[in-house]
Every structure is written in structure tokens, then in C-alpha cells.
Motif scaffolding. Structure first.
Motif, PDB file in Angstrom:
ATOM      1  N   GLN A 367       0.826  -1.200   0.000  1.00 45.42           N
ATOM      2  CA  GLN A 367       0.000   0.000   0.000  1.00 45.42           C
ATOM      3  C   GLN A 367       0.865   1.256   0.000  1.00 45.42           C
ATOM      4  OE1 GLN A 367      -3.065   0.010   2.964  1.00 45.42           O
ATOM      5  NE2 GLN A 367      -3.778  -2.042   2.467  1.00 45.42           N
ATOM      6  N   ILE A 368       0.222   2.371  -0.322  1.00 46.67           N
ATOM      7  CA  ILE A 368       0.906   3.653  -0.430  1.00 46.67           C
ATOM      8  C   ILE A 368       1.623   3.993   0.879  1.00 46.67           C
ATOM      9  CG2 ILE A 368       0.568   6.131  -0.809  1.00 46.67           C
ATOM     10  CD1 ILE A 368      -1.888   5.400  -2.492  1.00 46.67           C
ATOM     11  N   ARG A 369       2.885   4.397   0.752  1.00 43.14           N
ATOM     12  CA  ARG A 369       3.668   4.787   1.920  1.00 43.14           C
ATOM     13  C   ARG A 369       3.564   6.304   2.122  1.00 43.14           C
ATOM     14  NH1 ARG A 369       9.074   2.985  -0.607  1.00 43.14           N
ATOM     15  NH2 ARG A 369       7.873   3.826  -2.356  1.00 43.14           N
ATOM     16  N   ALA A 372       5.232   9.554   7.452  1.00 41.72           N
ATOM     17  CA  ALA A 372       5.056   9.148   8.850  1.00 41.72           C
ATOM     18  C   ALA A 372       5.130   7.641   9.029  1.00 41.72           C
ATOM     19  CB  ALA A 372       3.717   9.657   9.364  1.00 41.72           C
ATOM     20  N   GLU A 373       5.126   6.894   7.913  1.00 44.97           N
ATOM     21  CA  GLU A 373       5.057   5.434   8.013  1.00 44.97           C
ATOM     22  C   GLU A 373       6.330   4.752   7.534  1.00 44.97           C
ATOM     23  OE1 GLU A 373       0.346   4.530   7.263  1.00 44.97           O
ATOM     24  OE2 GLU A 373       1.574   5.025   5.527  1.00 44.97           O
ATOM     25  N   ASN A 374       7.411   5.490   7.473  1.00 40.81           N
ATOM     26  CA  ASN A 374       8.648   4.930   6.946  1.00 40.81           C
ATOM     27  C   ASN A 374       9.135   3.725   7.741  1.00 40.81           C
ATOM     28  OD1 ASN A 374       8.891   6.632   4.799  1.00 40.81           O
ATOM     29  ND2 ASN A 374      10.135   8.147   5.886  1.00 40.81           N
ATOM     30  N   LEU A 375       8.791   3.676   9.029  1.00 37.44           N
ATOM     31  CA  LEU A 375       9.263   2.582   9.871  1.00 37.44           C
ATOM     32  C   LEU A 375       8.272   1.438   9.952  1.00 37.44           C
ATOM     33  CD1 LEU A 375      10.879   4.623  12.779  1.00 37.44           C
ATOM     34  CD2 LEU A 375      11.993   3.637  10.782  1.00 37.44           C
ATOM     35  N   ARG A 376       7.129   1.586   9.295  1.00 38.66           N
ATOM     36  CA  ARG A 376       6.129   0.527   9.318  1.00 38.66           C
ATOM     37  C   ARG A 376       6.692  -0.713   8.628  1.00 38.66           C
ATOM     38  NH1 ARG A 376       0.891   1.992   6.171  1.00 38.66           N
ATOM     39  NH2 ARG A 376       2.000   0.871   4.547  1.00 38.66           N
ATOM     40  N   PHE A 377       6.450  -1.918   9.184  1.00 40.40           N
ATOM     41  CA  PHE A 377       7.111  -3.116   8.678  1.00 40.40           C
ATOM     42  C   PHE A 377       6.733  -3.421   7.238  1.00 40.40           C
ATOM     43  CE2 PHE A 377       3.104  -4.778  10.136  1.00 40.40           C
ATOM     44  CZ  PHE A 377       2.806  -5.829   9.295  1.00 40.40           C
ATOM     45  N   ASP A 378       5.468  -3.147   6.828  1.00 38.02           N
ATOM     46  CA  ASP A 378       5.101  -3.433   5.450  1.00 38.02           C
ATOM     47  C   ASP A 378       5.663  -2.378   4.500  1.00 38.02           C
ATOM     48  OD1 ASP A 378       3.375  -1.682   6.682  1.00 38.02           O
ATOM     49  OD2 ASP A 378       1.656  -2.201   5.438  1.00 38.02           O
ATOM     50  N   VAL A 400       7.105 -11.029 -13.037  1.00 40.89           N
ATOM     51  CA  VAL A 400       6.295 -10.799 -11.840  1.00 40.89           C
ATOM     52  C   VAL A 400       4.901 -10.344 -12.261  1.00 40.89           C
ATOM     53  CG1 VAL A 400       6.079  -9.536  -9.670  1.00 40.89           C
ATOM     54  CG2 VAL A 400       8.344 -10.122 -10.542  1.00 40.89           C
ATOM     55  N   ILE A 401       3.883 -11.007 -11.736  1.00 45.54           N
ATOM     56  CA  ILE A 401       2.490 -10.631 -11.994  1.00 45.54           C
ATOM     57  C   ILE A 401       1.815 -10.377 -10.652  1.00 45.54           C
ATOM     58  CG2 ILE A 401       0.279 -11.323 -12.989  1.00 45.54           C
ATOM     59  CD1 ILE A 401       1.739 -13.136 -14.891  1.00 45.54           C
ATOM     60  N   GLY A 402       1.123  -9.259 -10.556  1.00 44.42           N
ATOM     61  CA  GLY A 402       0.372  -8.951  -9.347  1.00 44.42           C
ATOM     62  C   GLY A 402      -1.105  -8.835  -9.663  1.00 44.42           C
ATOM     63  N   SER A 403      -1.946  -9.099  -8.678  1.00 47.26           N
ATOM     64  CA  SER A 403      -3.392  -8.926  -8.872  1.00 47.26           C
ATOM     65  C   SER A 403      -3.966  -8.178  -7.675  1.00 47.26           C
ATOM     66  CB  SER A 403      -4.088 -10.285  -9.029  1.00 47.26           C
ATOM     67  OG  SER A 403      -4.209 -10.948  -7.785  1.00 47.26           O
ATOM     68  N   THR A 404      -4.997  -7.395  -7.928  1.00 45.82           N
ATOM     69  CA  THR A 404      -5.616  -6.632  -6.847  1.00 45.82           C
ATOM     70  C   THR A 404      -7.029  -6.233  -7.236  1.00 45.82           C
ATOM     71  OG1 THR A 404      -5.441  -4.636  -5.491  1.00 45.82           O
ATOM     72  CG2 THR A 404      -4.669  -4.467  -7.748  1.00 45.82           C
ATOM     73  N   ASN A 405      -7.866  -6.056  -6.223  1.00 50.08           N
ATOM     74  CA  ASN A 405      -9.201  -5.490  -6.424  1.00 50.08           C
ATOM     75  C   ASN A 405      -9.215  -3.993  -6.121  1.00 50.08           C
ATOM     76  OD1 ASN A 405      -9.939  -8.219  -6.693  1.00 50.08           O
ATOM     77  ND2 ASN A 405     -10.414  -8.376  -4.510  1.00 50.08           N
ATOM     78  N   ARG A 406      -8.123  -3.492  -5.514  1.00 49.55           N
ATOM     79  CA  ARG A 406      -8.052  -2.097  -5.071  1.00 49.55           C
ATOM     80  C   ARG A 406      -6.778  -1.455  -5.606  1.00 49.55           C
ATOM     81  NH1 ARG A 406     -10.813  -0.977  -0.429  1.00 49.55           N
ATOM     82  NH2 ARG A 406     -10.339   1.183  -1.016  1.00 49.55           N
ATOM     83  N   VAL A 407      -6.735  -1.177  -6.880  1.00 48.30           N
ATOM     84  CA  VAL A 407      -5.526  -0.638  -7.496  1.00 48.30           C
ATOM     85  C   VAL A 407      -5.179   0.730  -6.937  1.00 48.30           C
ATOM     86  CG1 VAL A 407      -6.719   0.464  -9.431  1.00 48.30           C
ATOM     87  CG2 VAL A 407      -4.355  -0.300  -9.707  1.00 48.30           C
ATOM     88  N   GLU A 408      -6.172   1.466  -6.435  1.00 36.77           N
ATOM     89  CA  GLU A 408      -5.922   2.808  -5.912  1.00 36.77           C
ATOM     90  C   GLU A 408      -5.080   2.774  -4.631  1.00 36.77           C
ATOM     91  OE1 GLU A 408      -9.693   1.409  -3.942  1.00 36.77           O
ATOM     92  OE2 GLU A 408      -8.799   1.332  -5.945  1.00 36.77           O
ATOM     93  N   LEU A 409      -4.977   1.590  -3.995  1.00 38.46           N
ATOM     94  CA  LEU A 409      -4.194   1.474  -2.761  1.00 38.46           C
ATOM     95  C   LEU A 409      -2.720   1.174  -3.013  1.00 38.46           C
ATOM     96  CD1 LEU A 409      -6.615  -0.645  -0.516  1.00 38.46           C
ATOM     97  CD2 LEU A 409      -6.362   1.846  -0.595  1.00 38.46           C
ATOM     98  N   ASP A 411       1.117   1.360  -3.957  1.00 35.36           N
ATOM     99  CA  ASP A 411       2.116   2.425  -3.918  1.00 35.36           C
ATOM    100  C   ASP A 411       2.507   2.828  -5.342  1.00 35.36           C
ATOM    101  OD1 ASP A 411       4.903   3.626  -3.748  1.00 35.36           O
ATOM    102  OD2 ASP A 411       4.435   3.390  -1.627  1.00 35.36           O
ATOM    103  N   PRO A 412       2.447   4.120  -5.690  1.00 37.42           N
ATOM    104  CA  PRO A 412       2.742   4.566  -7.057  1.00 37.42           C
ATOM    105  C   PRO A 412       4.136   4.175  -7.542  1.00 37.42           C
ATOM    106  CG  PRO A 412       1.733   6.336  -5.779  1.00 37.42           C
ATOM    107  CD  PRO A 412       2.044   5.238  -4.812  1.00 37.42           C
ATOM    108  N   ALA A 413       5.092   4.022  -6.624  1.00 41.58           N
ATOM    109  CA  ALA A 413       6.456   3.656  -7.033  1.00 41.58           C
ATOM    110  C   ALA A 413       6.498   2.297  -7.715  1.00 41.58           C
ATOM    111  CB  ALA A 413       7.380   3.657  -5.816  1.00 41.58           C
ATOM    112  N   LEU A 414       5.537   1.428  -7.386  1.00 40.43           N
ATOM    113  CA  LEU A 414       5.497   0.110  -8.023  1.00 40.43           C
ATOM    114  C   LEU A 414       4.932   0.164  -9.436  1.00 40.43           C
ATOM    115  CD1 LEU A 414       4.304  -2.306  -5.188  1.00 40.43           C
ATOM    116  CD2 LEU A 414       6.387  -2.535  -6.542  1.00 40.43           C
ATOM    117  N   LEU A 415       4.223   1.231  -9.756  1.00 43.66           N
ATOM    118  CA  LEU A 415       3.499   1.292 -11.024  1.00 43.66           C
ATOM    119  C   LEU A 415       4.277   2.011 -12.123  1.00 43.66           C
ATOM    120  CD1 LEU A 415      -0.073   2.114  -9.661  1.00 43.66           C
ATOM    121  CD2 LEU A 415       0.966  -0.107 -10.091  1.00 43.66           C
TER     122      LEU A 415
END
Length: 521
Positions: A367-369, A372-378, A400-409, A411-415
Motif C-alpha cells: 500500500q501507499i507509503r 510518517a510510516e517509513n518505519l512501518r514493517f510493510d 512478476v504478476i500482481g493482482s488486486t481489487n483495489r488498485v488505488e491502494l 504504492d505509485p512507485a510500483l506502477l
């Protein structure tokens, strides 16, 4: 080593087909298509391939994209990668022309290594400095006591043999597998760390250097700095079986799902096949065109529309090792362990390539970082995934193939290009798509002849493929409930049933549709 290359290709409507036949006739062992042979067959030994490599290369360029074409090495089906064989044959010519043939096959001027300069996946000499995730021979082993590390020579030989096959060394005049086995046998069987000035025990450590569990995970040369040695933990623990998932999935897994089982999204399937399948099937074509294949694709859309089936069907089509990952499976409460698990997955893809790494519901871990969440484990997990996808070319034939129902969530860096290059929406099927999916789902079912499936499929518009499959199954149950006493069958285990009289009626499908719609609401 004995070697024969066999090329087969059937009759084609291509304008290049006559030219392919003329080229084929230039080889000694050419069997044209006939009543007995459904394909043209060319059998070539090493000497003839060396002499006529340009002719064969031209023929290969013409037929490699034809569906009927196949390549066999020593009678066994082989990947369509003639250029890898050519590389070895050209190396043979260099050997015969070399003034010092004894050193020609050496990795370095005075070092023989594994007896072939192409065998570089596993390091033979002790490293003089940290070299990332390079695997060395001493990584293959386990502790048999507190201080004694036993080298697992069987696994080492298996890994070397996989590399030998992947680099087509079976067509080399000089290469001898027995020489490799002899070199492995001459390595130490056990290493007693307590009596050695060369080795020390490697413990599992945190990135900050603190010991988590204080248990040994391998050995490491003493001259490597401790902080550099710690980076090799993932490889050492892998060879020990520290990661059970990796250990359990050493064999290639190819799904049985085919594109014939997927309906209603033909246009999307074609687009995905061009992006993912073509580079895996025809790597030489992309190499010649200087095209860097896309290495990542993100499928998004409503649940049940076939995203997972598409990924599995592609893996089946190209015979790629399929690694299916649910994001939370990789997450761990231990600092650094989640990133380690992710690296192990990509290492597995490299080891068993061609491979497809499939992240199901990737939004759960990517999900989008925010600042304030830089230290979050995910968030650290996302950082590791970004790093791996930036260097995906180093892993070879891995997609690599990814699937999702919530593309808006996501992180833009992956796209951005270079990571998930394509984002493709997998929509709910159209009316024609519903009919095709419904036909596939009811195939083989005893449907009444008077049932108009095309008309009924018009009522399915707005449902997903999974919903339509559910309706087909539920209609079958409705048929059983209407004709049989299921409670009595369960109690008495009665097998005397005339199944030929069971027919699924339109009423059964109508009730199933109503149940499906009520579940959605």
C-alpha cells in the motif's frame, strides 16, 4: 559427450516455408513431410552444426515462431533457444584455435574452477570480498554437531547439473561431467570450525548486528567482515533448510490451467500473452531486436473475473515454474525477516527459471507509503520489493504478476515503467463472454436438450466468471435435490442410482441464479 540436435517443423502458410525447405535440404539427414511424417525433420550432429551453423541459424530464424516448430536435444524436448547452443559451439572453435588449450576452459588464467568458464553460478574459490548474493560451494551443507559443518555434495552436484543443462554444455566437445563430479568429490566432506584458521560460524543476526536467536546458520571465511558475512544469511539458511517453504518447493510447479478454460476476456488474454508469454517463449527474438522485455504486470478488477486463472494459464503455456504468493504469508514480526522471505522467493524463481512470481491481492502488502510510516514493517517490505524489481534482469527469465481489487491502494512507485510496466483491467464479462464462460462451466454436465443456454446467459450479464461457475454447480445440486433424497443417500451410502435419468433443467439454473444474486446483495 554425444550430442544430436533435431529440428521439426510442419507445413506453414508463411511465405518463408519454401525457403525453409530449401535450407533443410542442405543437411545430410533431412526427412521431408510425408504421409508417414507430419513434420519436416532435420537431425544434426555437432560437426555438421559447427560447419553449417550459419545455414541452420537462417533456417531457425524462419521457423522459430511457427507453432509446429520444436527442438529436441538427444531425443528430448528442449526449449527453443538455439542461440545458447551456438554460443557453446563457437566456444569449442575457440578452444581448437587456442595456443594454450589447457587454460582455455579456465575461469581465470590459472584457475580451473568447475572445469568450464561458463559454470559461474556457484563460486568455487573462497571470496576475497563480499559479492552480494553469490552462492559458494560451502553454502551447501548443515551442522552435524556444534562445530562441524558437513558439505552436502549431493545438492551441490544437483545445482551444478541444473546449470550445465541451462547453459547447454551437453553439446560441448571438451566438457566432461565426470570432471565436475571429481572436483566436487575432492572438496572437504566436513569442516571442523574449532580446528580451522580459515572458517568461523555465522549466526543469524539483525541488520544492526545484534543476535536474534544466537543460533548458527552456516560457516563463513574469517577474512570476510562480519557485517558483510551477515548479508549472506539468506543463502546459507536456504541451503540448511531454514526456510521450509523454499525447501518444500524445489521441484518445478506448472499449473494445469489452460486458456481453453478461461472465457469472456479474449482481448485481455491476447494482450497479456504478448507482454508475458512472448518474451519467455522467444528470448532470442527480443535479443536480436534489442528489446528489453517487460518484467512486471498488474491485473486489477472485481473479484472472480479470472486474474489468477490468467496467470496460471500463462505459466502453463510457457511451462514456467509458478510461485503463487499471498502477501501476508511473507510477513513476519521479526525485524528484517519479511524482506528476507521476499528475497528467497526471487531466488527460487531464478533457480527454477523460466518462472512467474504471482502476488495475489498485492494491495495487502504494497500500500501507499507516507513520510510518517517509513518505519512501518510493510513499508520496508515495499522498499525491498522495489529493489528486487529494479534488478529483476539479474534473476534471468523471471516475470512478476500482481493482482488486486483495489488498485488505488497500490504504492505509485510500483506502477512506474521498469517495475509493473502494465496495469490491465480485467472487467466483468460481456454478454458474449458470459455465454462462453457458461458454456465452459456446463461442459460435460447432463443439461436438458431443450435448455437454451444462449438465451439464459443473457441474464448473467453483470456477474463475474466465478459467479457464473457457481451457478452451474448450484444448478447441478438443484437437479440432485429435485430427483433424489440426498439425506437418505448420505445415511445409507446407496450407490444404485440411474444417473442417465438425471437432467439439469432451466428451472434448476433459474433457482441457482436467484441464490447467487441474493448472496451478492
Amino acid at each position: 559427450m554425444d550430442f544430436s540436435l533435431e529440428l521439426r517443423f510442419g507445413k506453414s502458410s508463411s511465405q518463408n516455408y519454401p525457403r525453409a525447405l530449401r535450407l533443410g535440404e542442405q543437411f545430410k539427414h533431412f526427412t521431408p513431410l510425408s504421409d508417414e511424417n507430419d513434420k519436416n525433420i532435420i537431425v544434426i550432429d555437432k560437426d555438421e552444426l559447427r560447419q553449417k551453423r550459419k545455414t541452420f541459424g537462417e533456417l531457425w530464424f524462419l521457423v522459430q515462431g511457427w507453432r509446429s516448430s520444436e527442438l529436441l536435444v538427444n531425443g528430448k524436448q528442449a526449449p527453443l533457444d538455439y542461440y545458447e547452443y551456438l554460443k557453446v559451439i563457437e566456444c569449442n572453435e575457440g578452444y581448437y584455435e587456442a595456443t594454450n588449450q589447457q587454460k582455455y576452459c579456465s575461469l581465470f588464467a590459472e584457475k580451473e574452477g568447475w572445469s568450464c568458464k561458463f559454470l559461474t553460478d556457484i563460486g568455487y574459490y573462497l571470496p576475497t570480498y563480499h559479492q552480494g548474493n553469490v552462492t559458494y560451494w560451502y553454502h551447501f551443507g548443515r551442522f552435524v554437531s556444534d562445530k562441524i559443518w558437513q558439505i552436502d555434495k549431493l545438492k551441490l552436484k544437483e545445482s551444478l547439473e541444473r546449470e550445465i543443462r541451462s547453459k547447454k554444455l551437453e553439446c560441448c566437445d571438451i566438457f566432461d561431467l565426470r570432471k565436475v563430479e571429481q572436483i566436487v568429490n575432492e572438496l572437504a566432506d566436513v569442516i571442523d570450525v574449532s580446528k580451522s584458521d580459515t572458517w568461523e560460524i555465522l549466526y543469524k543476526e539483525n541488520p544492526d548486528g545484534s543476535i536474534i536467536e544466537g543460533r548458527p546458520v552456516g560457516i563463513i571465511p574469517k577474512h570476510l567482515k562480519r557485517n558483510e558475512a551477515a548479508r549472506n544469511i539468506n543463502i546459507v539458511s536456504l541451503m540448511m533448510g531454514d526456510n521450509k517453504k523454499k525447501e518444500q518447493n524445489r521441484n518445478r510447479y506448472i499449473p494445469k490451467v489452460t486458456f481453453d478454460e478461461i472465457g469472456g476476456i479474449d482481448e485481455i488474454i491476447q494482450q497479456i500473452r504478448e507482454i508475458v508469454e512472448l518474451p519467455l517463449k522467444q528470448p532470442a527474438l527480443f535479443k536480436n531486436m534489442s528489446i528489453k522485455p517487460h518484467k512486471g504486470i498488474l491485473l486489477y478488477g472485481p473479484p472472480g473475473c479470472g486474474k489468477t486463472l490468467i496467470a496460471k494459464a500463462i505459466a502453463n503455456e510457457v511451462k514456467a515454474h509458478f510461485i503463487s504468493i499471498k502477501g501476508p504469508e511473507l510477513l513476519s514480526k521479526w525485524h528484517g525477516e519479511s524482506e528476507h522471505n521476499l528475497r528467497v522467493i526471487f531466488e527460487e524463481g531464478r533457480e527454477l527459471q523460466p518462472s512467474i512470481v504471482f502476488f495475489d491481492e498485492i494491495d495487502s502488502v504494497a500500500q501507499i507509503r507516507s513520510g510518517a510510516e517509513n518505519l512501518r514493517f510493510d513499508a520496508r517490505f515495499v522498499n525491498q520489493l522495489l529493489t528486487l524489481m529494479d534488478g529483476i534482469e539479474e534473476f534471468g527469465n523471471v516475470c512478476v504478476i500482481g493482482s488486486t481489487n483495489r488498485v488505488e491502494l497500490i504504492d505509485p512507485a510500483l506502477l512506474r515503467p521498469g517495475r509493473f510496466d502494465y496495469t490491465i483491467e480485467v472487467k466483468k464479462p460481456t454478454k458474449e463472454g458470459c455465454y462462453k464462460i457458461f458454456s465452459i462451466a456446463t461442459s460435460g454436465m447432463p443439461v436438458a436438450e431443450q435448455f437454451d443456454s444462449k438465451s439464459f446467459s443473457g441474464k448473467l450479464v453483470g456477474l463475474s466468471g466465478a459467479d457464473i461457475a457457481f451457478i452451474a454447480r448450484e444448478a447441478s445440486y438443484n437437479c440432485l435435490r429435485r430427483n433424489l433424497d440426498l439425506k437418505d443417500l448420505i445415511a445409507q451410502d446407496n450407490n444404485d442410482i440411474d444417473v442417465s435419468k438425471l437432467k439439469i433443467l432451466e428451472e434448476d439454473f433459474r433457482l441457482a441464479l436467484e441464490k447467487c444474486q441474493s448472496n451478492i446483495k
